[in-house]
Design an enzyme around this catalytic site. Structure first.
Site, PDB file in Angstrom:
ATOM      1  N   GLU A 164     -43.042  14.667 -24.730  1.00 49.21           N
ATOM      2  CA  GLU A 164     -42.764  15.795 -23.843  1.00 49.21           C
ATOM      3  C   GLU A 164     -43.958  16.733 -23.831  1.00 49.21           C
ATOM      4  OE1 GLU A 164     -40.139  18.922 -25.829  1.00 49.21           O
ATOM      5  OE2 GLU A 164     -39.714  17.142 -27.044  1.00 49.21           O
ATOM      6  N   LYS A 181     -46.221  19.877 -24.338  1.00 52.48           N
ATOM      7  CA  LYS A 181     -46.197  20.978 -25.303  1.00 52.48           C
ATOM      8  C   LYS A 181     -46.474  22.274 -24.541  1.00 52.48           C
ATOM      9  CE  LYS A 181     -48.140  22.540 -29.709  1.00 52.48           C
ATOM     10  NZ  LYS A 181     -48.502  23.898 -29.242  1.00 52.48           N
ATOM     11  N   ASP A 205     -47.277  25.956 -23.634  1.00 52.06           N
ATOM     12  CA  ASP A 205     -48.097  26.986 -24.271  1.00 52.06           C
ATOM     13  C   ASP A 205     -47.465  28.347 -24.006  1.00 52.06           C
ATOM     14  OD1 ASP A 205     -50.092  28.227 -25.645  1.00 52.06           O
ATOM     15  OD2 ASP A 205     -51.623  27.990 -24.105  1.00 52.06           O
ATOM     16  N   TYR A 213     -35.913  22.649 -25.893  1.00 51.07           N
ATOM     17  CA  TYR A 213     -36.333  21.321 -26.338  1.00 51.07           C
ATOM     18  C   TYR A 213     -35.897  20.990 -27.769  1.00 51.07           C
ATOM     19  CZ  TYR A 213     -40.140  24.224 -28.220  1.00 51.07           C
ATOM     20  OH  TYR A 213     -40.873  25.205 -28.848  1.00 51.07           O
ATOM     21  N   LYS A 216     -52.784  17.254 -29.204  1.00 44.65           N
ATOM     22  CA  LYS A 216     -53.389  18.352 -28.444  1.00 44.65           C
ATOM     23  C   LYS A 216     -54.418  17.839 -27.438  1.00 44.65           C
ATOM     24  CE  LYS A 216     -52.851  22.247 -29.527  1.00 44.65           C
ATOM     25  NZ  LYS A 216     -53.245  23.061 -30.698  1.00 44.65           N
ATOM     26  N   CYS A 247     -77.115  29.041   7.193  1.00 45.99           N
ATOM     27  CA  CYS A 247     -76.510  30.004   6.277  1.00 45.99           C
ATOM     28  C   CYS A 247     -75.116  30.369   6.773  1.00 45.99           C
ATOM     29  CB  CYS A 247     -77.379  31.255   6.190  1.00 45.99           C
ATOM     30  SG  CYS A 247     -76.615  32.595   5.227  1.00 45.99           S
ATOM     31  N   CYS A 288     -75.176  34.342   7.884  1.00 51.66           N
ATOM     32  CA  CYS A 288     -75.917  34.916   9.013  1.00 51.66           C
ATOM     33  C   CYS A 288     -76.339  33.892  10.050  1.00 51.66           C
ATOM     34  CB  CYS A 288     -77.147  35.681   8.515  1.00 51.66           C
ATOM     35  SG  CYS A 288     -78.442  34.627   7.826  1.00 51.66           S
ATOM     36  N   CYS A 299     -81.369  30.265   2.455  1.00 52.50           N
ATOM     37  CA  CYS A 299     -81.298  30.938   3.750  1.00 52.50           C
ATOM     38  C   CYS A 299     -82.634  31.600   4.042  1.00 52.50           C
ATOM     39  CB  CYS A 299     -80.182  31.971   3.722  1.00 52.50           C
ATOM     40  SG  CYS A 299     -80.207  33.126   5.111  1.00 52.50           S
ATOM     41  N   CYS A 343     -79.704  38.826   6.502  1.00 57.66           N
ATOM     42  CA  CYS A 343     -78.523  38.139   5.967  1.00 57.66           C
ATOM     43  C   CYS A 343     -77.739  39.133   5.120  1.00 57.66           C
ATOM     44  CB  CYS A 343     -78.945  36.938   5.126  1.00 57.66           C
ATOM     45  SG  CYS A 343     -77.560  36.092   4.327  1.00 57.66           S
TER      46      CYS A 343
END
Length: 708
Positions: free
Chosen positions: A128, A130, A132, A238, A326, A431, A434, A449, A455
């Protein structure tokens, strides 16, 4: 010694182990208190696990050193002040951790050995996710919830009954339950609810939570249940503690019974048989991790037969019949939802992966760098394949990693989960901000660019850099203020900052009417701007945000030329990339051809050039102060090193020369005063001879430098 470079425990003497033990214990006890009591973890799960494993290894090798109160014999931490205490009728234990496939096969082998089962005998186990979150025990008497308690130290927890009653997933009454039933599970918060909670925190000006686990723990452990009620907490059941009658004769059967009673149980809980089956489920859950909508940090395996569980029993703090496998702390799989392009102050187009949020190393990650177009295409800067040549596409499932506090990166792609209609990503040649051409120069890994200050993305980023701490550092004018002022048309280039007050008359009325500003803060800003009309030359150069010119290069240029006027004159005269001025630039040790060309392009031809001229009408770069040096025969001279130095490193020699007041150049020119030549000197020695430059060997240099 607790760092990752510590010697293996097998190499320690007992005296060395005894010396290390107090530091390990102190670090673990502090981590336990921060995590379990204060809900404010100070180290990562991976670091905690590493410290605890090392302590366990030392205690196993040197049993005489093991303390009765060792963290390896404890669960959780003491109950925080402010909560009533609850003594658990059945202790709430932690689980043994596994980190590799071998740990899982070892678990299976140990259980079989303990029970006397053959390697091929059936041994079903549940697997199952785990969760957190924060462990919680719910006590029901005759079907009524009468008490809720956190795990605490495993024996005594905190009474959080009123808070638990506010969680929708926790039934207040049960039908068909045993007269006494303690249901155990995990309180958690979904990713979506966590994001919404942090948004509300930000709106109120309060500190955001670091991750969903912290948010859930902090919410459940409020002294005011009304605060808990306002937080979106969930609960998965659980396990169980005290019972007046069994729920089932198997783990899976008991879980199904909890579901029948009205509890939420994890739908990914399955029954497996044998290590390979368990590991297959681990891989499946790991791949589904990012799409679950809540945080998990591993998979828990439990022997399914409850009779066998009773036979296996417990160690001091963990059951023999279960293990938590883990996930790697710094790795996670998630879905790449889209690729966005960000434009930086030098015009670089940087691709960013927008990800389905996933927790990696204790931090919720929703963005990751993709470096450049080659990295997306699955090749390095020289065209060689990376990731086995796998490209990255929108919609892909990608593996994300973090190392320390660096920006998350995409490490791998799962081609088996790629959609049939996924298209290769086409990196833009325009870009996105622009519309200017975005070009990639030969030898450059980045597309840029060409719009310059037209820009908006480049303009804003340049302005942010200009006011940053290492540059002009104008108090009261940070990144957020720059964005707002640019958006409203108040500033477009650095010079506009120094004309703000002038352009708005006093400027005070317009500024103080803005949200977050008042008469005092407005005046403080104008005063701070006024204070920066004179600035050291090195900071001025750095603030311009020129490509290839960081703070160290800016300092080099300032000390080399002394004044802005002298630097600007040399850069202007070097425009044709030849002649004395060009050679003078190239001769600066630490300023190569790439930087020199960038200086010339930026200060002679680009929009930056006019912006600098505009700025100089309002700001005065102060001449660089000569370095304070002791009297020496090379003070003020230009020296060059070539060949191999046998008695000090090149870096040490350069530092020694600069400390004696010399300028260190990288190449020989007519302005070179001394060439220090070691064995292997080549073209530089030849050019020095042609120019009549004084040449000395390392012994003569050491006599000057005071070396041995």
């Amino acid at each position: 010694m607790t760092g990752t470079d510590t010697p293996d425990v097998s190499q320690l003497t007992q005296a060395e182990a005894a010396a290390e033990l107090p530091g390990l214990i102190a670090a673990l006890e502090a981590a336990n208190t921060a995590y379990h009591t204060l809900d404010a973890p100070e180290i990562s799960d991976a670091e905690y696990d590493r410290l605890k494993r090392r302590l366990a290894e030392i205690e196993a090798r040197f049993p005489a050193l093991a303390r009765p109160d060792s963290p390896t014999r404890k669960i959780g931490a003491a109950v925080a002040e402010g909560f009533g205490k609850v003594t658990h009728e059945v202790r709430m234990l932690s689980l043994e951790n596994g980190f590799s496939d071998e740990d899982v096969t070892d678990f299976d082998a140990r259980v079989r050995s303990y029970l006397g089962l053959s390697p091929d005998a059936p041994l079903p186990c549940t697997a199952e996710p785990k969760i957190d979150g924060l462990s919680l025990s719910l006590r029901y008497e005759r079907g009524v919830l009468v008490q809720a308690a956190t795990r605490g130290d495993g024996e005594v927890g905190e009474n959080v009954t009123e808070n638990a009653r506010t969680i929708a997933d926790i039934p207040q009454r049960l039908t068909g339950a045993p007269d006494l039933l303690e249901v155990r599970g995990e309180v958690y918060m979904s990713h979506a609810d966590f994001a919404a909670l942090n948004a509300r925190q930000a709106e109120r000006g309060e500190k955001p939570f670091a991750n969903p686990r912290n948010a859930a723990a902090g919410s459940l452990r409020q002294l005011d249940a009304r605060i808990t009620a306002a937080r979106p907490l969930r609960f998965f059941a659980y396990a169980w503690g005290a019972l007046s009658e069994p729920l089932s004769d198997t783990q899976m059967g008991a879980i199904n019974q909890l579901k029948t009673l009205g509890f939420q149980v994890n739908p990914l809980t399955v029954l497996c048989d044998g290590p390979q089956d368990l590991l297959a489920q681990y891989r499946a859950i790991e791949q589904a991790r990012a799409s679950l909508g809540y945080d998990i940090d591993g998979v828990v395996y439990k022997v399914n037969d409850l009779g066998l569980q009773r036979r296996l029993g417990f160690r001091s703090t963990t059951p023999r019949w279960a293990i938590a496998h883990k996930f790697p702390a710094e790795l996670a799989w998630t879905r790449l939802e889209r690729i966005e392009i960000q434009v930086g102050r030098t015009g670089a187009l940087s691709p960013v992966a927008r990800l389905a949020p996933v927790t990696v190393g204790g931090v919720v990650v929703s963005n990751a760098t993709l470096h450049n177009e080659d990295y997306i295409a699955g090749r390095d800067s020289k065209g060689a394949p990376i990731r086995g040549g796998k490209d990255i596409r929108e919609g892909d499932w990608v593996q994300v990693y973090r190392a320390g506090d660096v920006i998350p990166k995409v490490a791998d792609v799962d081609l088996s989960r790629r959609s049939a209609d996924a298209q290769p990503y086409e990196f833009p040649h325009k870009c996105p901000e622009c519309g200017s051409d975005a070009i990639r120069e030969e030898g450059d890994a980045v597309r840029r660019c060409t719009g310059g200050l037209i820009c908006p993305a480049q303009a804003v980023e340049k302005l942010k850099h200009f006011v940053s701490r290492g540059a002009f550092d104008i108090e009261g004018l940070g990144a957020k203020q720059v964005e707002a002022f640019y958006r409203d048309g108040w500033i477009r280039e650095p010079a506009d900052i120094f004309t703000l007050q002038q352009r708005f008359g006093s400027g005070l009325q317009q500024l103080k009417n803005r949200e977050g500003w008042g008469p005092k803060s407005a005046q403080n800003l104008f005063d701070a701007i006024e204070d920066k009309r004179k600035i050291p030359l090195a900071r001025f150069i750095f603030a311009l945000g020129l490509r290839h010119v960081g703070d160290s290069t800016a300092t080099l240029l300032a000390h080399q030329f002394g004044t802005w006027e002298r630097l600007a004159k040399v850069v202007e005269e070097a425009d044709n990339f030849q002649g004395p001025a060009w050679e003078e630039l190239l001769a600066i040790d630490g300023v190569g051809e790439t930087t020199a060309r960038s200086l010339i392009a930026s200060l002679n031809h680009s929009a930056d050039a006019q912006a600098v001229k505009n700025l100089l009408q309002w700001v005065t770069p102060e001449p660089a102060q000569p370095r304070a040096v002791a009297d020496s025969e090379i003070a003020g001279l230009t020296v060059v090193f070539t060949g191999t130095l046998e008695r000090m490193t090149r870096a040490e020699a350069k530092a020694r020369a600069e400390a004696l007041g010399a300028k260190v150049a990288g190449s020989v020119s007519a302005k070179t005063d001394i060439l220090i030549a070691g064995p292997g000197a080549g073209s530089k020695a030849k050019k020095a001879a042609e120019l009549g430059v004084r040449v000395i060997d390392e012994d003569a240099w050491l006599a000057i430098a005071g070396g041995t």
